[in-house]
Design an enzyme around this catalytic site. Structure first.
Site, PDB file in Angstrom:
ATOM      1  N   GLU A  99     -12.389 -10.030  20.025  1.00 35.23           N
ATOM      2  CA  GLU A  99     -11.685  -9.996  18.737  1.00 35.23           C
ATOM      3  C   GLU A  99     -10.322  -9.324  18.856  1.00 35.23           C
ATOM      4  O   GLU A  99     -10.030  -8.374  18.124  1.00 35.23           O
ATOM      5  CB  GLU A  99     -12.527  -9.230  17.705  1.00 35.23           C
ATOM      6  N   PRO A 100      -9.466  -9.767  19.770  1.00 34.73           N
ATOM      7  CA  PRO A 100      -8.158  -9.126  19.862  1.00 34.73           C
ATOM      8  C   PRO A 100      -7.302  -9.459  18.641  1.00 34.73           C
ATOM      9  O   PRO A 100      -7.377 -10.572  18.112  1.00 34.73           O
ATOM     10  CB  PRO A 100      -7.545  -9.743  21.125  1.00 34.73           C
ATOM     11  N   ARG A 156      -4.011  -7.002  17.591  1.00 36.70           N
ATOM     12  CA  ARG A 156      -2.721  -6.446  17.982  1.00 36.70           C
ATOM     13  C   ARG A 156      -2.224  -7.003  19.319  1.00 36.70           C
ATOM     14  O   ARG A 156      -1.037  -7.299  19.464  1.00 36.70           O
ATOM     15  CB  ARG A 156      -2.881  -4.924  18.098  1.00 36.70           C
ATOM     16  N   ARG A 172       3.054   1.286   9.046  1.00 36.61           N
ATOM     17  CA  ARG A 172       2.506   1.969  10.222  1.00 36.61           C
ATOM     18  C   ARG A 172       3.101   3.352  10.504  1.00 36.61           C
ATOM     19  O   ARG A 172       2.359   4.289  10.783  1.00 36.61           O
ATOM     20  CB  ARG A 172       2.614   1.085  11.471  1.00 36.61           C
ATOM     21  N   TYR A 217       0.274   6.009  10.314  1.00 37.63           N
ATOM     22  CA  TYR A 217      -0.260   6.387  11.639  1.00 37.63           C
ATOM     23  C   TYR A 217       0.736   7.176  12.485  1.00 37.63           C
ATOM     24  O   TYR A 217       0.524   7.310  13.691  1.00 37.63           O
ATOM     25  CB  TYR A 217      -0.601   5.132  12.453  1.00 37.63           C
ATOM     26  N   CYS A 256      10.722   6.062  -2.732  1.00 38.32           N
ATOM     27  CA  CYS A 256      10.742   7.458  -3.136  1.00 38.32           C
ATOM     28  C   CYS A 256       9.510   8.200  -2.652  1.00 38.32           C
ATOM     29  O   CYS A 256       8.600   8.531  -3.426  1.00 38.32           O
ATOM     30  CB  CYS A 256      10.914   7.547  -4.646  1.00 38.32           C
ATOM     31  N   GLU A 257       9.464   8.399  -1.358  1.00 38.70           N
ATOM     32  CA  GLU A 257       8.413   9.140  -0.672  1.00 38.70           C
ATOM     33  C   GLU A 257       9.057   9.721   0.573  1.00 38.70           C
ATOM     34  O   GLU A 257       9.734   8.978   1.304  1.00 38.70           O
ATOM     35  CB  GLU A 257       7.283   8.207  -0.196  1.00 38.70           C
ATOM     36  N   TYR A 314      -0.268  -5.691  11.936  1.00 40.23           N
ATOM     37  CA  TYR A 314      -0.392  -4.627  10.931  1.00 40.23           C
ATOM     38  C   TYR A 314       0.967  -4.304  10.301  1.00 40.23           C
ATOM     39  O   TYR A 314       1.283  -3.150  10.008  1.00 40.23           O
ATOM     40  CB  TYR A 314      -1.070  -3.383  11.548  1.00 40.23           C
TER      41      TYR A 314
END
Ligand SMILES: *Cc1c(COP(=O)(O)O)cnc(C)c1O
Length: 424
Positions: free
Chosen positions: A273-274, A276, A312, A316, A344-345, A373
């Site tokens: 199940e690749p 990425r 991402r 992460y 605005c973060e 992703y």
């Protein structure tokens, strides 16, 4: 990233200059290279040549129908984790007998859809789910092929938010319970255990966690067979890491050699199940510098892509290379800058104190390795419309998802009748 390279000092996706695409569709936008996906699909197949291996592409990595179609063209099926992904895989023409369904929270409706489509197997992650699959299958008058997803309690040595194979992670059936549940599955009506599944995490950059997990699975297969149970299929999951910026993930040939050593002797059909690994380096996010802001202690390069477009880094702490679309002279001096989005973060940041070549307002840059992703995790936070996705093949390109229209977005919402009455 050889399919993204400078040609006459302009960054290209294969034979198409990214700047030309920016002119056509505006910024930000995602761009995918067909050739990059193709070479990864072929390399994966080559590595497992001679083994009964099927790729079930992990749809959640990049679920654009054009990407799924490309995977299907290379013989891949799909690993789906929701009814929506199942619908996409079917719509893209993936063969149901190459589709597997993973995830800890499948609803009765999603299980029904999987049974109706006649997919290859449901990867069951708990006893309660097994009972539900059995009930739904009996109601449909079918027999459901299930694999038990095992949690082997192995540390994948990756970011905690993409680790899935430790006992404290929510995924899979704990190894000590797996044999008993497999035996009970065999005795249950409506379900047939076809094998086991394992997936310990994503962006793994070392081989030993795979070795540990596969060895535990192999031992379990022996135990099950000793008890007279049949195990004909093993789903070894995905998780193989890629190079974002300086990582040294295992080579596909070494990963395949490990499978040949530890798993192949069991004589099972194999699923992989690749996600990425197949698409991560096949995409970039192109964005324009809106503003250069000289802070007291930092220089901020504000771009028009934000964390809502590419989550991402915020989620992460992921590091993506950033390249200007116009190649800088080799002697140009680099200076550190924070590359940030307009959301605005404070977490809306793509790079901190990153040495970058001179950039001016209006310049275009590519955020690299954004094929997995990326677009799939986008949201409309700050009421920012979803950005276009463009697919390139040689010298041609196609917009495979247009920029979302802000009026269409607002058109989905309405005010309740009692508020309407207030307005006059
Ligand atoms: C996310 C996921 C994958 C794909 O992981 P990659 O790291 O993208 O290869 C495979 N299998 C399952 C069950 C997943 O949840």
């Amino acid at each position: 990233m050889s399919d993204f390279a400078y040609v006459n000092a302009r960054l290209h996706a294969e034979g198409v200059a990214l700047e030309d695409l920016a002119t056509e569709v505006g910024t930000p936008f995602y761009c995918y290279s067909t050739a990059a996906m193709e070479s990864r699909c072929e390399a994966f197949a080559r590595a497992f040549d001679g083994l009964p291996a099927t790729v079930c592409y992990s749809v959640k990595a990049n679920s654009n129908l054009a990407v799924l179609r490309e995977m299907a063209r290379h013989g891949a099926g799909a690993d789906v984790v929701s009814g929506g992904e199942l619908a996409r895989a079917l719509k893209a023409g993936m063969a149901p007998d190459k589709i597997v369904f993973s995830g800890v929270g499948k609803t009765a409706g999603e299980i029904d859809a999987a049974l109706e489509a006649g997919i290859a197997q449901i990867n069951v992650e708990s006893e309660s789910e097994l009972v539900m699959v059995g009930e739904r299958a009996r109601a449909h008058g079918v027999d459901a092929a299930v694999a038990l997803r095992v949690n082997p309690d192995v540390d994948a040595d990756t970011h905690e938010k993409i680790s899935t194979g430790k006992v404290e992670d929510k995924f899979g059936i704990d190894l000590p319970h797996a044999a008993d549940l497999y035996a009970r599955t065999a005795a249950m009506e409506g379900v047939t255990p076809v094998g086991l599944a394992v997936h310990i995490g994503s962006q793994l950059t070392r081989l030993d966690p795979f070795r540990e997990a596969f060895s535990r699975i192999a031992a379990l297969v022996h135990d099950l067979r000793e008890s007279g149970l049949e195990v004909r299929r093993l789903d070894l999951g995905g998780g193989l890491g890629i190079v974002y910026d300086g990582e040294t993930p295992p080579h596909i040939a070494d990963y395949a050699a490990l499978v040949r050593e530890v798993i192949a002797p069991l004589g099972c059909e194999l699923l992989f199940e690749p996600g990425r690994w197949l698409v991560g380096n096949a995409g970039v996010l192109v964005t324009r510098v809106i503003r250069i802001k000289e802070g007291l202690s930092r220089r901020f390069v504000v771009v028009d892509a934000g964390m809502n477009d590419l989550l991402r880094p915020a989620l992460y702490d992921a590091r993506h290379r950033i390249l200007p679309l116009n190649e800088t002279a080799p002697d140009a001096e680099e200076s550190p800058a924070d590359v940030v989005g307009p959301v605005c973060e404070s977490g809306d940041s793509f790079a901190v104190a990153r040495p970058l070549p001179p950039l001016a307002e209006g310049d275009l840059v590519a955020i690299c390795s954004a094929g997995a992703y990326g677009a799939v995790m986008a949201s409309t936070y700050n009421s920012r419309a979803l950005v276009p996705e463009v697919m390139v093949r040689g010298k041609v390109h196609a917009v495979v998802r247009p920029r979302q229209d802000i009026d269409a977005l607002l058109g989905l919402e309405s005010v309740p009748g009692w508020q309407e009455a207030d307005t006059d």
